[in-house]
Design an enzyme around this catalytic site. Structure first.
Site, PDB file in Angstrom:
ATOM      1  N   GLY A  44      24.721  39.757 -24.703  1.00 55.28           N
ATOM      2  CA  GLY A  44      23.903  40.907 -24.834  1.00 55.28           C
ATOM      3  C   GLY A  44      22.641  41.224 -23.997  1.00 55.28           C
ATOM      4  O   GLY A  44      22.213  42.239 -23.423  1.00 55.28           O
ATOM      5  N   CYS A  45      21.992  40.031 -23.977  1.00 54.86           N
ATOM      6  CA  CYS A  45      20.712  39.710 -22.829  1.00 54.86           C
ATOM      7  C   CYS A  45      21.181  39.903 -21.395  1.00 54.86           C
ATOM      8  O   CYS A  45      20.436  40.799 -20.670  1.00 54.86           O
ATOM      9  CB  CYS A  45      20.270  38.341 -23.179  1.00 54.86           C
ATOM     10  SG  CYS A  45      19.444  38.160 -24.860  1.00 54.86           S
ATOM     11  N   THR A  46      22.398  39.288 -21.014  1.00 59.07           N
ATOM     12  CA  THR A  46      22.852  39.829 -19.777  1.00 59.07           C
ATOM     13  C   THR A  46      23.128  41.383 -19.437  1.00 59.07           C
ATOM     14  O   THR A  46      22.787  41.768 -18.423  1.00 59.07           O
ATOM     15  CB  THR A  46      23.948  38.933 -19.420  1.00 59.07           C
ATOM     16  OG1 THR A  46      23.619  37.511 -19.696  1.00 59.07           O
ATOM     17  CG2 THR A  46      24.693  39.194 -18.059  1.00 59.07           C
ATOM     18  N   GLY A  49      19.621  43.175 -19.459  1.00 54.02           N
ATOM     19  CA  GLY A  49      19.150  43.192 -18.100  1.00 54.02           C
ATOM     20  C   GLY A  49      19.807  43.575 -17.017  1.00 54.02           C
ATOM     21  O   GLY A  49      19.104  44.334 -16.183  1.00 54.02           O
TER      22      GLY A  49
END
Length: 157
Positions: A44-46, A49
């Site tokens: 999710g963070c990838t 970002g």
């Protein structure tokens, strides 16, 4: 502490990628998106970002700087930034000073166990340093477009 829309965001400094120190007050005159993510190099963070990376030109046109914040150490942040070719600063907030300023440390459940972690959240700060908008409990799909629209509207006056 909870920041309310319209309130001046207290200044903060924290270690950042590129062997720098990020200081909020250095960006007065520009809008700032501060987005908090739970952990570098997770799916999710990838994705989140990457969405910010892919829209950076549009944020630049709206006089808006992007900065990502997590509790990861600088080495993890540097690796995450390099691997994903992020074109914005990542802040290492290992001591949770910035996280606590924005009140994003929440009790979360993972595999039935409770722990304290970062609630995915985004904050738009106006050019005078006041909180213009806050998104908490963010779901990644479509989020960056919503933040961009708010930044563009704020920049247009």
């Amino acid at each position: 502490m909870t920041l309310d829309v319209g309130q001046t965001v207290p200044d903060f400094s924290a270690p950042a990628t590129g062997d720098t120190t990020f200081t909020l007050s250095d960006l007065r005159g520009q809008q700032v998106v501060v987005y908090f993510y739970p952990k570098a190099s997770t799916p999710g963070c990838t994705t989140e970002g990457g969405d910010f990376r892919d829209r950076k030109v549009d944020f630049d046109a709206a006089n808006t700087v992007i900065v990502g914040v997590s509790r990861d150490g600088l080495r993890a942040q540097e690796n995450f930034k390099a691997k994903q070719d992020f074109n914005f600063t990542l802040v290492s907030d290992k001591d949770e000073t910035v996280c606590r300023l924005f009140d994003v440390i929440k009790l979360k459940k993972l595999y039935g166990k409770e722990h304290l972690g970062i609630e995915r959240s985004t904050f738009l700060i106006d050019s005078e340093g006041k909180l213009a908008q806050a998104w908490r409990g963010v779901k990644v799909p479509g989020h960056v477009d919503e933040v961009l629209a708010a930044a563009q509207a704020l920049n247009a006056g």
